[in-house]
Design a protein around this motif. Structure first.
Motif, mmCIF file in Angstrom:
data_model
loop_
_atom_site.group_PDB
_atom_site.id
_atom_site.type_symbol
_atom_site.label_atom_id
_atom_site.label_comp_id
_atom_site.label_asym_id
_atom_site.label_seq_id
_atom_site.Cartn_x
_atom_site.Cartn_y
_atom_site.Cartn_z
ATOM 1 N N TYR A 1 3.845 0.273 2.431
ATOM 2 C CA TYR A 1 3.227 -0.496 3.647
ATOM 3 C C TYR A 1 2.806 -1.785 3.354
ATOM 4 C CZ TYR A 1 0.908 -0.383 8.207
ATOM 5 O OH TYR A 1 0.647 -0.669 9.405
ATOM 6 N N LEU B 1 -1.065 7.046 2.724
ATOM 7 C CA LEU B 1 -2.128 6.710 3.068
ATOM 8 C C LEU B 1 -2.312 6.802 4.774
ATOM 9 C CD1 LEU B 1 -3.573 3.518 1.248
ATOM 10 C CD2 LEU B 1 -4.123 5.754 0.948
ATOM 11 N N LEU C 1 0.807 -1.010 -0.065
ATOM 12 C CA LEU C 1 0.023 0.144 -0.025
ATOM 13 C C LEU C 1 0.797 1.343 -0.159
ATOM 14 C CD1 LEU C 1 -1.578 -2.365 1.888
ATOM 15 C CD2 LEU C 1 -3.221 -0.666 2.280
ATOM 16 N N SER D 1 5.336 -0.003 7.559
ATOM 17 C CA SER D 1 6.201 0.528 6.553
ATOM 18 C C SER D 1 7.625 0.151 6.573
ATOM 19 C CB SER D 1 6.151 2.214 6.763
ATOM 20 O OG SER D 1 6.686 2.661 5.638
ATOM 21 N N SER E 1 -7.292 4.925 6.410
ATOM 22 C CA SER E 1 -7.598 4.488 5.129
ATOM 23 C C SER E 1 -7.113 3.144 4.759
ATOM 24 C CB SER E 1 -6.686 5.533 4.299
ATOM 25 O OG SER E 1 -7.519 6.653 4.237
ATOM 26 N N ARG E 2 -5.736 2.779 5.675
ATOM 27 C CA ARG E 2 -5.469 1.361 5.500
ATOM 28 C C ARG E 2 -6.280 0.357 5.973
ATOM 29 N NH1 ARG E 2 -0.270 3.986 6.687
ATOM 30 N NH2 ARG E 2 -0.602 3.218 8.946
ATOM 31 N N LYS E 3 -6.594 0.756 7.027
ATOM 32 C CA LYS E 3 -7.655 -0.133 7.765
ATOM 33 C C LYS E 3 -8.902 -0.578 7.146
ATOM 34 C CE LYS E 3 -9.757 -0.914 12.236
ATOM 35 N NZ LYS E 3 -9.743 -0.313 13.819
ATOM 36 N N GLY F 1 -4.606 3.241 -3.757
ATOM 37 C CA GLY F 1 -3.837 3.072 -2.642
ATOM 38 C C GLY F 1 -3.032 1.848 -2.496
ATOM 39 N N ILE F 2 -3.510 0.805 -3.258
ATOM 40 C CA ILE F 2 -2.649 -0.427 -3.475
ATOM 41 C C ILE F 2 -1.989 -0.427 -4.585
ATOM 42 C CG2 ILE F 2 -2.633 -3.082 -3.629
ATOM 43 C CD1 ILE F 2 -5.392 -2.664 -2.051
ATOM 44 N N SER G 1 -3.694 5.974 8.589
ATOM 45 C CA SER G 1 -3.729 4.402 9.099
ATOM 46 C C SER G 1 -5.369 4.201 9.009
ATOM 47 C CB SER G 1 -3.236 4.439 10.658
ATOM 48 O OG SER G 1 -4.120 5.293 11.496
ATOM 49 N N ASP H 1 0.253 -7.557 9.574
ATOM 50 C CA ASP H 1 0.277 -6.036 9.290
ATOM 51 C C ASP H 1 1.827 -5.946 9.626
ATOM 52 O OD1 ASP H 1 0.753 -3.328 9.106
ATOM 53 O OD2 ASP H 1 -0.984 -2.729 10.326
#
Length: 103
Positions: free
Chosen positions: A60, A15, A11, A46, A19-21, A85-86, A17, A43
């Motif tokens: 990430y 982004l 990722l 980074s 947004s990642r979640k 984001g990916i 946290s 997880d």
């Protein structure tokens, strides 16, 4: 028949946290909705990349381990490709010998 898969996602480090979640929760929801089940969400955080990817030097990492039928993997990868984001991912089927040993 459910087989065991592993997906490694890279990722964007920019982004937040939340947004990642949200991205990971969305992928888990797809797995659940399509008849699979999650085993593990790992997880890694980074990390520095070995070479720049899309002008990024950090990424990430998130690892998903899940059981799923084959068509679910195609649907999951389709959703990963269109998710902002990916920027890299790989999905592999885990060895069936490992599955038998775990059972």
């Amino acid at each position: 028949m459910l087989r065991k898969y592993e997906a490694l996602l890279l990722l964007s480090p920019e982004l937040a946290s939340d947004s990642r979640k949200e991205i990971v929760e969305g992928l888990v929801a797809i797995i659940d909705r399509e008849g699979g089940n999650m085993n593990e969400i790992d997880d890694w955080g980074s990390r520095q990349l070995a070479y720049p990817v899309q002008n990024q030097t950090r990424g990430y990492y998130v690892r998903l381990v899940f059981n799923a039928p084959g068509p679910l993997v195609a649907e999951l990868e389709r959703n990963i490709r269109i998710t902002e984001g990916i920027f890299k991912f790989v999905t592999v089927k885990l060895d069936e010998k490992e599955q038998a040993e775990e059972a």
